[in-house]
Design a protein around this motif. Structure first.
Motif, PDB file in Angstrom:
ATOM      1  N   ALA A  48      41.567  76.335  30.309  1.00 61.60           N
ATOM      2  CA  ALA A  48      41.484  77.260  29.173  1.00 61.60           C
ATOM      3  C   ALA A  48      41.374  76.408  27.921  1.00 61.60           C
ATOM      4  O   ALA A  48      42.293  75.652  27.594  1.00 61.60           O
ATOM      5  N   VAL A  49      40.250  76.504  27.230  1.00 59.52           N
ATOM      6  CA  VAL A  49      39.983  75.662  26.062  1.00 59.52           C
ATOM      7  C   VAL A  49      40.023  76.527  24.810  1.00 59.52           C
ATOM      8  O   VAL A  49      39.258  77.496  24.692  1.00 59.52           O
ATOM      9  N   LYS A  50      40.925  76.222  23.895  1.00 62.77           N
ATOM     10  CA  LYS A  50      40.994  76.931  22.618  1.00 62.77           C
ATOM     11  C   LYS A  50      40.286  76.099  21.567  1.00 62.77           C
ATOM     12  O   LYS A  50      40.632  74.939  21.330  1.00 62.77           O
ATOM     13  N   VAL A  51      39.281  76.705  20.914  1.00 60.50           N
ATOM     14  CA  VAL A  51      38.511  76.054  19.856  1.00 60.50           C
ATOM     15  C   VAL A  51      38.934  76.665  18.524  1.00 60.50           C
ATOM     16  O   VAL A  51      38.893  77.884  18.351  1.00 60.50           O
ATOM     17  N   ILE A  52      39.339  75.830  17.588  1.00 59.36           N
ATOM     18  CA  ILE A  52      39.913  76.296  16.335  1.00 59.36           C
ATOM     19  C   ILE A  52      38.820  76.835  15.419  1.00 59.36           C
ATOM     20  O   ILE A  52      37.716  76.316  15.360  1.00 59.36           O
ATOM     21  N   ARG A  53      39.153  77.881  14.680  1.00 61.74           N
ATOM     22  CA  ARG A  53      38.208  78.482  13.747  1.00 61.74           C
ATOM     23  C   ARG A  53      37.827  77.490  12.647  1.00 61.74           C
ATOM     24  O   ARG A  53      38.656  76.677  12.210  1.00 61.74           O
ATOM     25  N   PRO A  54      36.593  77.600  12.136  1.00 67.50           N
ATOM     26  CA  PRO A  54      36.150  76.638  11.126  1.00 67.50           C
ATOM     27  C   PRO A  54      36.922  76.716   9.828  1.00 67.50           C
ATOM     28  O   PRO A  54      37.039  75.720   9.113  1.00 67.50           O
ATOM     29  N   GLU A  55      37.471  77.894   9.461  1.00 69.00           N
ATOM     30  CA  GLU A  55      38.186  77.993   8.197  1.00 69.00           C
ATOM     31  C   GLU A  55      39.482  77.187   8.194  1.00 69.00           C
ATOM     32  O   GLU A  55      40.024  76.882   7.139  1.00 69.00           O
ATOM     33  N   TYR A  56      40.001  76.843   9.404  1.00 73.90           N
ATOM     34  CA  TYR A  56      41.170  75.980   9.486  1.00 73.90           C
ATOM     35  C   TYR A  56      40.792  74.541   9.818  1.00 73.90           C
ATOM     36  O   TYR A  56      41.513  73.612   9.475  1.00 73.90           O
ATOM     37  N   ALA A  57      39.657  74.376  10.481  1.00 76.57           N
ATOM     38  CA  ALA A  57      39.355  73.100  11.129  1.00 76.57           C
ATOM     39  C   ALA A  57      39.231  71.942  10.148  1.00 76.57           C
ATOM     40  O   ALA A  57      39.594  70.816  10.473  1.00 76.57           O
ATOM     41  N   GLU A  58      38.697  72.187   8.957  1.00 73.78           N
ATOM     42  CA  GLU A  58      38.425  71.084   8.048  1.00 73.78           C
ATOM     43  C   GLU A  58      39.567  70.818   7.079  1.00 73.78           C
ATOM     44  O   GLU A  58      39.438  69.986   6.191  1.00 73.78           O
ATOM     45  N   ASP A  59      40.668  71.509   7.227  1.00 73.79           N
ATOM     46  CA  ASP A  59      41.804  71.286   6.349  1.00 73.79           C
ATOM     47  C   ASP A  59      42.596  70.075   6.833  1.00 73.79           C
ATOM     48  O   ASP A  59      43.098  70.078   7.960  1.00 73.79           O
ATOM     49  N   PRO A  60      42.735  69.020   6.029  1.00 74.51           N
ATOM     50  CA  PRO A  60      43.428  67.803   6.486  1.00 74.51           C
ATOM     51  C   PRO A  60      44.868  68.065   6.908  1.00 74.51           C
ATOM     52  O   PRO A  60      45.349  67.483   7.883  1.00 74.51           O
ATOM     53  N   GLN A  61      45.569  68.945   6.171  1.00 76.78           N
ATOM     54  CA  GLN A  61      46.952  69.245   6.529  1.00 76.78           C
ATOM     55  C   GLN A  61      47.015  69.892   7.907  1.00 76.78           C
ATOM     56  O   GLN A  61      47.860  69.548   8.738  1.00 76.78           O
ATOM     57  N   PHE A  62      46.105  70.822   8.153  1.00 76.26           N
ATOM     58  CA  PHE A  62      46.082  71.461   9.459  1.00 76.26           C
ATOM     59  C   PHE A  62      45.819  70.443  10.556  1.00 76.26           C
ATOM     60  O   PHE A  62      46.471  70.449  11.599  1.00 76.26           O
ATOM     61  N   GLN A  63      44.852  69.578  10.354  1.00 77.79           N
ATOM     62  CA  GLN A  63      44.513  68.603  11.388  1.00 77.79           C
ATOM     63  C   GLN A  63      45.703  67.699  11.710  1.00 77.79           C
ATOM     64  O   GLN A  63      45.964  67.389  12.874  1.00 77.79           O
ATOM     65  N   ARG A  64      46.425  67.271  10.669  1.00 82.78           N
ATOM     66  CA  ARG A  64      47.602  66.425  10.915  1.00 82.78           C
ATOM     67  C   ARG A  64      48.651  67.180  11.724  1.00 82.78           C
ATOM     68  O   ARG A  64      49.202  66.647  12.701  1.00 82.78           O
ATOM     69  N   ARG A  65      48.931  68.423  11.338  1.00 82.38           N
ATOM     70  CA  ARG A  65      49.937  69.184  12.055  1.00 82.38           C
ATOM     71  C   ARG A  65      49.487  69.500  13.474  1.00 82.38           C
ATOM     72  O   ARG A  65      50.270  69.465  14.421  1.00 82.38           O
ATOM     73  N   PHE A  66      48.213  69.821  13.621  1.00 91.50           N
ATOM     74  CA  PHE A  66      47.695  70.135  14.944  1.00 91.50           C
ATOM     75  C   PHE A  66      47.795  68.924  15.862  1.00 91.50           C
ATOM     76  O   PHE A  66      48.175  69.039  17.034  1.00 91.50           O
ATOM     77  N   GLN A  67      47.508  67.740  15.342  1.00 88.11           N
ATOM     78  CA  GLN A  67      47.628  66.534  16.160  1.00 88.11           C
ATOM     79  C   GLN A  67      49.081  66.310  16.574  1.00 88.11           C
ATOM     80  O   GLN A  67      49.366  65.963  17.731  1.00 88.11           O
ATOM     81  N   GLN A  68      50.008  66.530  15.652  1.00 86.78           N
ATOM     82  CA  GLN A  68      51.421  66.368  15.983  1.00 86.78           C
ATOM     83  C   GLN A  68      51.841  67.356  17.075  1.00 86.78           C
ATOM     84  O   GLN A  68      52.578  66.998  17.997  1.00 86.78           O
ATOM     85  N   GLU A  69      51.361  68.595  16.971  1.00 88.37           N
ATOM     86  CA  GLU A  69      51.751  69.592  17.947  1.00 88.37           C
ATOM     87  C   GLU A  69      51.115  69.344  19.316  1.00 88.37           C
ATOM     88  O   GLU A  69      51.724  69.615  20.353  1.00 88.37           O
ATOM     89  N   VAL A  70      49.885  68.850  19.318  1.00 84.99           N
ATOM     90  CA  VAL A  70      49.266  68.503  20.600  1.00 84.99           C
ATOM     91  C   VAL A  70      50.062  67.396  21.276  1.00 84.99           C
ATOM     92  O   VAL A  70      50.326  67.439  22.481  1.00 84.99           O
ATOM     93  N   GLU A  71      50.461  66.397  20.503  1.00 83.79           N
ATOM     94  CA  GLU A  71      51.252  65.307  21.071  1.00 83.79           C
ATOM     95  C   GLU A  71      52.586  65.827  21.590  1.00 83.79           C
ATOM     96  O   GLU A  71      53.056  65.410  22.661  1.00 83.79           O
ATOM     97  N   ALA A  72      53.212  66.736  20.848  1.00 84.62           N
ATOM     98  CA  ALA A  72      54.481  67.303  21.308  1.00 84.62           C
ATOM     99  C   ALA A  72      54.280  68.145  22.562  1.00 84.62           C
ATOM    100  O   ALA A  72      55.077  68.096  23.503  1.00 84.62           O
ATOM    101  N   ALA A  73      53.200  68.931  22.585  1.00 84.63           N
ATOM    102  CA  ALA A  73      52.938  69.781  23.741  1.00 84.63           C
ATOM    103  C   ALA A  73      52.706  68.947  24.990  1.00 84.63           C
ATOM    104  O   ALA A  73      53.070  69.355  26.097  1.00 84.63           O
ATOM    105  N   ARG A  74      52.101  67.791  24.829  1.00 86.57           N
ATOM    106  CA  ARG A  74      51.869  66.923  25.979  1.00 86.57           C
ATOM    107  C   ARG A  74      53.182  66.406  26.561  1.00 86.57           C
ATOM    108  O   ARG A  74      53.241  66.020  27.730  1.00 86.57           O
ATOM    109  N   ARG A  75      54.232  66.402  25.746  1.00 88.16           N
ATOM    110  CA  ARG A  75      55.526  65.926  26.236  1.00 88.16           C
ATOM    111  C   ARG A  75      56.262  67.007  27.016  1.00 88.16           C
ATOM    112  O   ARG A  75      57.228  66.715  27.707  1.00 88.16           O
ATOM    113  N   VAL A  76      55.835  68.255  26.867  1.00 89.35           N
ATOM    114  CA  VAL A  76      56.528  69.357  27.537  1.00 89.35           C
ATOM    115  C   VAL A  76      56.236  69.300  29.030  1.00 89.35           C
ATOM    116  O   VAL A  76      55.083  69.240  29.450  1.00 89.35           O
ATOM    117  N   THR A  77      57.277  69.333  29.809  1.00 90.92           N
ATOM    118  CA  THR A  77      57.133  69.372  31.267  1.00 90.92           C
ATOM    119  C   THR A  77      57.857  70.599  31.790  1.00 90.92           C
ATOM    120  O   THR A  77      58.597  71.264  31.069  1.00 90.92           O
TER     121      THR A  77
END
Length: 732
Positions: A48-77
């Motif tokens: 299941a692939v979620k593709v982020i909407r363009p109105e959020y995608a280019e926001d630097p703050q969003f990208q930083r937070r999204f990267q942090q959350e992806v890294e955290a989600a990868r730690r979830v077991t």
């Protein structure tokens, strides 16, 4: 995202489309943050692939937070959380892929197969508590635990969408100051202070889910989000229907004080032992069998080779590149739902807008000029307005502009002078249709509708008295003729509802049909889509028939009897509401990036327009042309007779502050379109309907919020939160 050269195994038989190395197969759904697709990995696993909407995608703050959350989600077991398989959080269109489960969401299970027994709820609660314990141990808080984010699989429930909620909330809250989450499941401390994030908030949501699974409702009732949130903060939960053996445990989850709530680990111990099989009813088992067979077919579909390197990734495209998949790339005709147009020549706006030159592709995208457009004329009249400053609407009843707020009163103005003609505060209005405004009496006992002179008509409300409070806020009128009105209302907070035809004179129900898809999504979008000829996102009435969509199927039924006339599949996809318009012997379906024309008598497809490069936010129909307003201040126009694109214009420059804001619907007048600007300061651009040239632009730095527009003949009416204006925009 790139397209393979050969036609094999892509979405609905079109060219293969890839997100990273993963081949997209079909859309699964849409949310406020992005689109979700079923994909196949190079190792033949379904994702299941979620593709982020363009109105959020280019926001630097969003990208930083999204990267942090992806890294955290990868730690979830843990067994009850699908693992993150792959992600690209810093691309032009960030995405995240998780293991795909062929299983329905909890909301769908309750709606279709009924509530769970106490044993079933114990099994559900134990699984969710185990999932939350694993999520919290990884330092992640879900923040949006709700029926749509819990899947009921054969081997146990799964919690999804825990890796992106904080990134979205952080970005959205800084822009609007709104409470993010789902009313009825948000913890009181998060409502009072949106910055609060704690594991205890997830436990509160879990308690709400347990009540829902037992009773089919939330413990804080239904209605407007503000009403529900007020009950969550100030009132005690309604635990009627919760067995006495479970009531203390559920009450501890719903304690107003987060410090007194049980932890996920404590809940797990209190619920054990459990019987996992108690969740699996015969109906659910049959549904799981069908989904698993479909998953096998998806996995066996023809494969396509990824494009040869070097490829044009999202990161390598210019900032103004128009690309990628938007909502609703599912079933439909080749031109409408194939790989979206990847433009090689683009409009280049200067200032707040750009002009249009001769067409060079399906949408006439080439720009042959620069410079600022002419300033708009002085208004014919200007009228200060006060009172309804939130979510105001501007519509026309005949020649009378009406300024109103959903669920509140309405004010009519003389279209020639701007003088206030009438004001009505004795009803709650919800919909404008056929030059009438519809609503309910304040006691919800009757349906009320007014004409342009505020002359009132009334009919009994076709909702049982015991259900009126719950139905009132979700009731919508989406079509009527001189004898019959069609209404829709929610019957569940998590989706589903009823479409009913009723006699206008007596209020007698003539027919009704259950809606299985998430009607709440359609209701939320319905009002914007109905403004200025934008079409209904639920359905419409014409030709003695009612047309509506449910779960990716377009239905046509007899207006008086409800008898089915035809059904059309393969035009839309479930989870992405469409807009329906009737014009020139055609039924137009606007869906995601696509526009398809159907024969209203048979449901057969007449034509499919080229896919727009940007998601469509609104549309306006006038003089045989359909204007589609999209992201990044774009406007696309097509000929409704042939489905061919006529022109494309960029009407504004989108700034960081604009992303995530609502896009107001355009309007069509005599030879022109009025398009609210997506940039600040607020204003409107007037486009020539023939070629898309920008005639003029009006801005106002003093008006807060976006403008709404309505057009009649050569006059364009514009309303902000403070001022109503009329301009001469077209005609003789």
């Amino acid at each position: 995202m790139v397209a393979a050269d050969r036609n094999a195994g892509g979405i609905r038989g079109q060219k293969a489309v890839f997100v990273g190395p993963h081949q997209l197969l079909r859309p699964l759904g849409e949310g406020g943050m992005g689109q979700v697709y079923l994909a196949r990995s190079p190792g033949l696993r379904l994702l299941a692939v979620k593709v982020i909407r363009p109105e959020y995608a280019e926001d630097p703050q969003f990208q930083r937070r999204f990267q942090q959350e992806v890294e955290a989600a990868r730690r979830v077991t843990g067994f009850h959380t699908p693992p993150v398989v792959d992600a690209e959080p810093r691309g032009r269109r960030p995405w995240m892929a998780t293991a795909y489960l062929p299983a329905p969401a909890l909301g769908e299970v309750i709606l279709r197969f009924g509530t769970f027994s106490e044993a079933g709820v114990r099994a559900l609660g134990a699984a969710l508590a185990e999932a939350l314990a694993a999520i919290h141990a990884a330092g992640v808080v879900h923040r949006d635990l709700k029926p749509g984010n819990v899947l009921i699989a054969r081997d146990g429930p799964r919690v999804i969408d825990f890796g992106i909620s904080r990134a979205f909330d952080a970005t959205h809250l800084t822009r609007t100051g709104m409470v993010c989450g789902t009313p009825g499941y948000i913890a009181p401390e998060c409502i009072v202070s949106a910055s609060v994030t704690s594991a205890a908030a997830d436990v509160f949501s879990l308690g709400c889910l347990l009540v829902y699974a037992l009773t089919g409702r939330t413990p804080f009732g239904s209605g407007e989000p503000a009403q529900i949130n007020r009950r969550v903060v100030y009132e005690e939960p309604d635990l009627s229907g919760v067995p006495g053996t479970l009531r203390p445990l559920v009450a501890s989850c719903l304690d107003k004080d987060p410090a007194r709530r049980s932890t996920a680990t404590t809940l797990l111990g209190a619920l054990a032992p459990v019987d996992p099989g108690a969740l699996l009813s015969p109906g659910l088992l049959a549904e799981l069998d069908a989904r698993e067979r479909q998953a096998e077919a998806d996995l066996a579909a023809p494969q396509a080779d990824p494009p040869a390197l070097p490829v044009r990734t999202w990161q390598s495209l210019s900032r103004r590149g128009l690309f990628g998949l938007g909502a609703g790339l599912g079933a439909g005709a080749a031109a409408a739902v194939g790989v979206p147009l990847l433009l090689t020549r683009r409009t280049r706006p200067t200032g707040s807008a750009a002009t249009v030159g001769k067409p060079v592709d399906a949408w006439g995208v080439d720009a042959a000029g620069t410079g600022s457009p002419p300033a708009g004329p002085e208004p014919l009249w200007s009228k200060p307005i006060t009172g309804m400053t939130v979510d105001h609407q501007l519509s026309l009843l005949g020649a009378t502009p009406v300024w109103w707020n959903e669920g509140m009163g309405a004010v009519g103005y003389d279209g020639t002078t701007g003088r206030q003609a009438w004001s009505r505060e004795d009803a709650q209005f919800f919909q404008v249709q056929n030059d009438l405004i519809y609503g309910t009496s304040l006691d919800f006992a009757g349906l009320v509708w007014l004409n342009d002179k505020a002359e009132s008509h009334r009919s009994p409300l076709v909702v049982p008295a015991a259900q009126r409070d719950e139905a009132a806020m979700s009731l919508r009128v989406f079509g009527a003729d001189s004898r019959t009105v069609v209404l829709a209302r929610e019957t569940s907070l998590t989706g589903g509802g009823i479409v009913a035809g009723a006699d206008l004179g007596s209020g007698a129900v003539l027919w009704q049909q259950e809606i299985t898809e998430n009607l709440a999504v359609s209701l939320a979008r319905h009002q914007d889509s109905m403004l200025s000829g934008s079409g209904s996102s639920m359905g419409l009435v014409a030709d003695g028939r009612c047309y509506f969509e449910d779960s990716g199927v377009i239905h046509a039924v007899d207006l008086r009897t409800g008898a089915s006339r035809w059904q059309a599949t393969g035009v839309t996809s479930a989870g992405v509401p469409s807009r329906l318009l009737r014009t020139g012997g055609l039924l137009l379906v606007v869906h995601g990036l696509a526009v398809v024309a159907l024969d209203p008598a048979t449901g057969q497809q007449r034509w499919a327009a080229p896919a727009t490069p940007q998601p469509i936010f609104g549309c306006a129909l006038g003089a045989g042309r359909l204007l589609l307003s999209g992201a990044m201040g774009t406007a696309y126009c097509l000929d409704v007779t042939t489905g061919r694109g006529s022109w494309h214009t960029t009407v504004g420059v989108t700034t960081a502050a604009d992303r995530g804001a609502d896009y107001q619907a355009p309007s069509a007048g005599e030879g022109f379109f009025g398009v609210p600007l997506p940039s600040r300061p607020s204003g409107v651009a007037v486009l020539d309907a023939a070629d898309g040239a920008i005639r003029w632009v009006v801005n106002s730095a003093s008006d807060e919020g976006r403008w709404t527009t309505a057009a009649k003949g050569g006059t364009l009416y514009c309303a902000s939160a403070t001022t109503l204006r009329a301009f001469r925009a077209g005609g003789a």
